[in-house]
Design a protein around this motif. Structure first.
Motif, PDB file in Angstrom:
ATOM      1  N   PHE A  23      34.647  -2.578  -5.232  1.00 27.44           N
ATOM      2  CA  PHE A  23      33.543  -2.357  -4.306  1.00 27.44           C
ATOM      3  C   PHE A  23      33.494  -0.913  -3.808  1.00 27.44           C
ATOM      4  O   PHE A  23      32.427  -0.295  -3.801  1.00 27.44           O
ATOM      5  CB  PHE A  23      33.640  -3.327  -3.127  1.00 27.44           C
ATOM      6  N   VAL A  24      34.645  -0.365  -3.407  1.00 32.08           N
ATOM      7  CA  VAL A  24      34.621   1.024  -2.912  1.00 32.08           C
ATOM      8  C   VAL A  24      34.295   2.002  -4.035  1.00 32.08           C
ATOM      9  O   VAL A  24      33.612   3.002  -3.810  1.00 32.08           O
ATOM     10  CB  VAL A  24      35.920   1.431  -2.173  1.00 32.08           C
ATOM     11  N   ALA A  25      34.745   1.706  -5.239  1.00 37.80           N
ATOM     12  CA  ALA A  25      34.414   2.585  -6.379  1.00 37.80           C
ATOM     13  C   ALA A  25      32.915   2.532  -6.670  1.00 37.80           C
ATOM     14  O   ALA A  25      32.295   3.560  -6.969  1.00 37.80           O
ATOM     15  CB  ALA A  25      35.214   2.174  -7.610  1.00 37.80           C
ATOM     16  N   TRP A  26      32.328   1.368  -6.552  1.00 32.16           N
ATOM     17  CA  TRP A  26      30.906   1.191  -6.816  1.00 32.16           C
ATOM     18  C   TRP A  26      30.053   1.834  -5.718  1.00 32.16           C
ATOM     19  O   TRP A  26      29.023   2.430  -6.000  1.00 32.16           O
ATOM     20  CB  TRP A  26      30.629  -0.305  -6.916  1.00 32.16           C
ATOM     21  N   GLN A  27      30.517   1.749  -4.482  1.00 35.35           N
ATOM     22  CA  GLN A  27      29.753   2.275  -3.353  1.00 35.35           C
ATOM     23  C   GLN A  27      29.780   3.799  -3.255  1.00 35.35           C
ATOM     24  O   GLN A  27      28.869   4.394  -2.702  1.00 35.35           O
ATOM     25  CB  GLN A  27      30.280   1.691  -2.034  1.00 35.35           C
ATOM     26  N   LEU A  28      30.829   4.413  -3.732  1.00 37.46           N
ATOM     27  CA  LEU A  28      30.985   5.865  -3.602  1.00 37.46           C
ATOM     28  C   LEU A  28      31.233   6.514  -4.963  1.00 37.46           C
ATOM     29  O   LEU A  28      32.319   7.044  -5.226  1.00 37.46           O
ATOM     30  CB  LEU A  28      32.128   6.186  -2.637  1.00 37.46           C
ATOM     31  N   PRO A  29      30.248   6.511  -5.828  1.00 36.05           N
ATOM     32  CA  PRO A  29      30.454   7.062  -7.176  1.00 36.05           C
ATOM     33  C   PRO A  29      30.768   8.562  -7.169  1.00 36.05           C
ATOM     34  O   PRO A  29      31.326   9.075  -8.139  1.00 36.05           O
ATOM     35  CB  PRO A  29      29.131   6.771  -7.896  1.00 36.05           C
ATOM     36  N   SER A  30      30.472   9.243  -6.092  1.00 32.71           N
ATOM     37  CA  SER A  30      30.735  10.682  -6.038  1.00 32.71           C
ATOM     38  C   SER A  30      32.230  11.001  -6.022  1.00 32.71           C
ATOM     39  O   SER A  30      32.621  12.131  -6.307  1.00 32.71           O
ATOM     40  CB  SER A  30      30.071  11.300  -4.799  1.00 32.71           C
TER      41      SER A  30
END
Length: 145
Positions: A23-30
């Motif tokens: 989820f955190v990887a998906w939410q913050l692709p930058s």
């Protein structure tokens, strides 16, 4: 005893944490990383984790026990908790696969949680049940690796 001790099955914790990592990887692709050979490295580390868990299960089956004696052979000469080491390696493999900064920061949370709410209560119970045999084993073998 704390209310969380031995309440959350380790596999459930691993699945929730893996979902949180995704989820955190998906939410913050930058914050994504470029990791060369990520697929091979993730697969290799995950495979070692699975082997650790299987080796632990094998030793328990070989000793014909789940909690009737202290198992000190095989992988239990290297780690008192090979199943949890295996789970951690799977999560490391998943973090590498995700190739994102934030999932790596969640790995210490797994170790801290497991130490406090799973392993310490288990160690207290094993020490009470097996006495000097388990205490001696604890002195000679590390908790993780």
């Amino acid at each position: 005893m704390n209310d969380l001790e031995l309440k959350v099955p380790p596999l459930a914790l691993v699945l929730v944490l893996a979902g949180g990592m995704w989820f955190v990887a998906w939410q913050l692709p930058s914050l994504a990383l470029t990791l060369p050979w990520r697929q091979g490295l993730a697969a290799t580390i995950s495979a070692v984790g699975i082997l650790f868990m299987l080796a632990g299960l094998y030793e328990f089956q070989k000793a014909k026990t789940t909690a009737s004696s202290v198992v000190t052979s095989g992988v239990y000469r290297v780690s008192r908790n090979p199943m949890y080491v295996g789970f951690l390696l799977l999560l490391i493999g998943w973090a590498i696969w995700l190739s994102h900064t934030l999932p790596f920061f969640l790995l210490p949370a797994f170790v801290l949680y497991m130490n406090r709410f799973q392993i310490l209560p288990e160690e207290r119970a094993l020490s009470a049940k097996f006495g000097k045999a388990y205490d001696s084993y604890q002195q000679g073998v590390r908790r993780w690796l």
